[in-house]
Scaffold this motif. Structure first.
Motif, PDB file in Angstrom:
ATOM      1  N   THR A 119       0.853  -1.184   0.000  1.00  0.00           N
ATOM      2  CA  THR A 119       0.000   0.000   0.000  1.00  0.00           C
ATOM      3  C   THR A 119       0.891   1.236   0.000  1.00  0.00           C
ATOM      4  O   THR A 119       2.052   1.158  -0.374  1.00  0.00           O
ATOM      5  CB  THR A 119      -0.922  -0.002   1.239  1.00  0.00           C
ATOM      6  N   LYS A 120       0.394   2.333   0.470  1.00  0.00           N
ATOM      7  CA  LYS A 120       1.108   3.610   0.420  1.00  0.00           C
ATOM      8  C   LYS A 120       2.392   3.607   1.253  1.00  0.00           C
ATOM      9  O   LYS A 120       3.433   4.081   0.799  1.00  0.00           O
ATOM     10  CB  LYS A 120       0.170   4.719   0.910  1.00  0.00           C
ATOM     11  N   ASP A 121       2.345   3.093   2.459  1.00  0.00           N
ATOM     12  CA  ASP A 121       3.502   3.148   3.351  1.00  0.00           C
ATOM     13  C   ASP A 121       4.296   1.853   3.278  1.00  0.00           C
ATOM     14  O   ASP A 121       3.756   0.766   3.461  1.00  0.00           O
ATOM     15  CB  ASP A 121       3.057   3.404   4.795  1.00  0.00           C
ATOM     16  N   LEU A 122       5.592   1.979   3.005  1.00  0.00           N
ATOM     17  CA  LEU A 122       6.474   0.834   2.838  1.00  0.00           C
ATOM     18  C   LEU A 122       7.664   0.926   3.773  1.00  0.00           C
ATOM     19  O   LEU A 122       8.022   1.997   4.233  1.00  0.00           O
ATOM     20  CB  LEU A 122       7.015   0.776   1.402  1.00  0.00           C
ATOM     21  N   GLU A 123       8.269  -0.211   4.024  1.00  0.00           N
ATOM     22  CA  GLU A 123       9.564  -0.284   4.689  1.00  0.00           C
ATOM     23  C   GLU A 123      10.550  -0.836   3.674  1.00  0.00           C
ATOM     24  O   GLU A 123      10.212  -1.723   2.894  1.00  0.00           O
ATOM     25  CB  GLU A 123       9.515  -1.224   5.892  1.00  0.00           C
ATOM     26  N   MET A 124      11.769  -0.295   3.657  1.00  0.00           N
ATOM     27  CA  MET A 124      12.829  -0.794   2.794  1.00  0.00           C
ATOM     28  C   MET A 124      13.984  -1.255   3.662  1.00  0.00           C
ATOM     29  O   MET A 124      14.293  -0.634   4.677  1.00  0.00           O
ATOM     30  CB  MET A 124      13.348   0.306   1.858  1.00  0.00           C
ATOM     31  N   GLN A 139      20.383  -7.434  -1.894  1.00  0.00           N
ATOM     32  CA  GLN A 139      18.966  -7.336  -2.213  1.00  0.00           C
ATOM     33  C   GLN A 139      18.334  -6.157  -1.489  1.00  0.00           C
ATOM     34  O   GLN A 139      18.692  -5.850  -0.354  1.00  0.00           O
ATOM     35  CB  GLN A 139      18.227  -8.603  -1.799  1.00  0.00           C
ATOM     36  N   LEU A 140      17.396  -5.515  -2.155  1.00  0.00           N
ATOM     37  CA  LEU A 140      16.583  -4.467  -1.551  1.00  0.00           C
ATOM     38  C   LEU A 140      15.221  -5.081  -1.269  1.00  0.00           C
ATOM     39  O   LEU A 140      14.537  -5.544  -2.178  1.00  0.00           O
ATOM     40  CB  LEU A 140      16.441  -3.266  -2.499  1.00  0.00           C
ATOM     41  N   ILE A 141      14.826  -5.112  -0.014  1.00  0.00           N
ATOM     42  CA  ILE A 141      13.570  -5.721   0.407  1.00  0.00           C
ATOM     43  C   ILE A 141      12.536  -4.616   0.622  1.00  0.00           C
ATOM     44  O   ILE A 141      12.791  -3.660   1.356  1.00  0.00           O
ATOM     45  CB  ILE A 141      13.744  -6.527   1.721  1.00  0.00           C
ATOM     46  N   LEU A 142      11.389  -4.740  -0.024  1.00  0.00           N
ATOM     47  CA  LEU A 142      10.259  -3.832   0.184  1.00  0.00           C
ATOM     48  C   LEU A 142       9.140  -4.625   0.827  1.00  0.00           C
ATOM     49  O   LEU A 142       8.856  -5.753   0.430  1.00  0.00           O
ATOM     50  CB  LEU A 142       9.738  -3.277  -1.146  1.00  0.00           C
ATOM     51  N   ARG A 143       8.493  -4.041   1.821  1.00  0.00           N
ATOM     52  CA  ARG A 143       7.344  -4.694   2.442  1.00  0.00           C
ATOM     53  C   ARG A 143       6.405  -3.619   2.972  1.00  0.00           C
ATOM     54  O   ARG A 143       6.810  -2.474   3.186  1.00  0.00           O
ATOM     55  CB  ARG A 143       7.779  -5.637   3.564  1.00  0.00           C
ATOM     56  N   ALA A 144       5.171  -4.011   3.153  1.00  0.00           N
ATOM     57  CA  ALA A 144       4.197  -3.086   3.733  1.00  0.00           C
ATOM     58  C   ALA A 144       4.689  -2.657   5.112  1.00  0.00           C
ATOM     59  O   ALA A 144       5.206  -3.482   5.875  1.00  0.00           O
ATOM     60  CB  ALA A 144       2.835  -3.756   3.830  1.00  0.00           C
ATOM     61  N   ALA A 145       4.552  -1.387   5.411  1.00  0.00           N
ATOM     62  CA  ALA A 145       4.987  -0.875   6.709  1.00  0.00           C
ATOM     63  C   ALA A 145       4.118  -1.455   7.810  1.00  0.00           C
ATOM     64  O   ALA A 145       2.899  -1.558   7.665  1.00  0.00           O
ATOM     65  CB  ALA A 145       4.920   0.649   6.727  1.00  0.00           C
ATOM     66  N   ARG A 146       4.771  -1.851   8.868  1.00  0.00           N
ATOM     67  CA  ARG A 146       4.026  -2.352  10.026  1.00  0.00           C
ATOM     68  C   ARG A 146       3.417  -1.181  10.773  1.00  0.00           C
ATOM     69  O   ARG A 146       3.966  -0.086  10.787  1.00  0.00           O
ATOM     70  CB  ARG A 146       4.960  -3.128  10.946  1.00  0.00           C
ATOM     71  N   ARG A 147       2.284  -1.432  11.376  1.00  0.00           N
ATOM     72  CA  ARG A 147       1.645  -0.393  12.177  1.00  0.00           C
ATOM     73  C   ARG A 147       2.471  -0.151  13.436  1.00  0.00           C
ATOM     74  O   ARG A 147       3.088  -1.069  13.975  1.00  0.00           O
ATOM     75  CB  ARG A 147       0.230  -0.819  12.567  1.00  0.00           C
TER      76      ARG A 147
END
Length: 89
Positions: free
Chosen positions: A31-36, A42-50
């Motif tokens: 979604t809009k907010d990501l963590e890198m 490797q560059l890991i992208l994932r949905a930002a945790r609340r």
């Protein structure tokens, strides 16, 4: 099995970015907010945790294990506010 999709870096001001195809976004639920994060090469992208995600369960586990006590109770002195105003829910 994962699909490999090639893309290119594009200039965005002083930075660079990538376009992520919708099919990939839908597949992993970004979604809009990501963590890198960088892991090796490797560059890991994932949905930002609340914020505070999982804290409630951790606190329950602490209570179950009797780990929710002051480490040094001799240093705790209750104030008037603690005694009269504070309520635990």
């Amino acid at each position: 099995m994962s699909n490999v999709i090639k893309t290119r870096l594009v200039k965005i001001g002083n930075s660079q970015g990538i376009r992520i195809p919708k099919v990939l976004l839908d597949q992993i639920g970004l979604t809009k907010d990501l963590e890198m994060e960088v892991q090796g090469d490797q560059l890991i992208l994932r949905a930002a945790r609340r914020s505070r995600e999982g804290w409630a369960e951790q606190f329950r586990q602490m209570a179950t294990n009797n780990d929710d006590v002051l480490l040094d109770p001799s240093t705790h002195t209750a104030s008037t506010w603690d005694e009269e105003e504070w309520t635990w829910e």
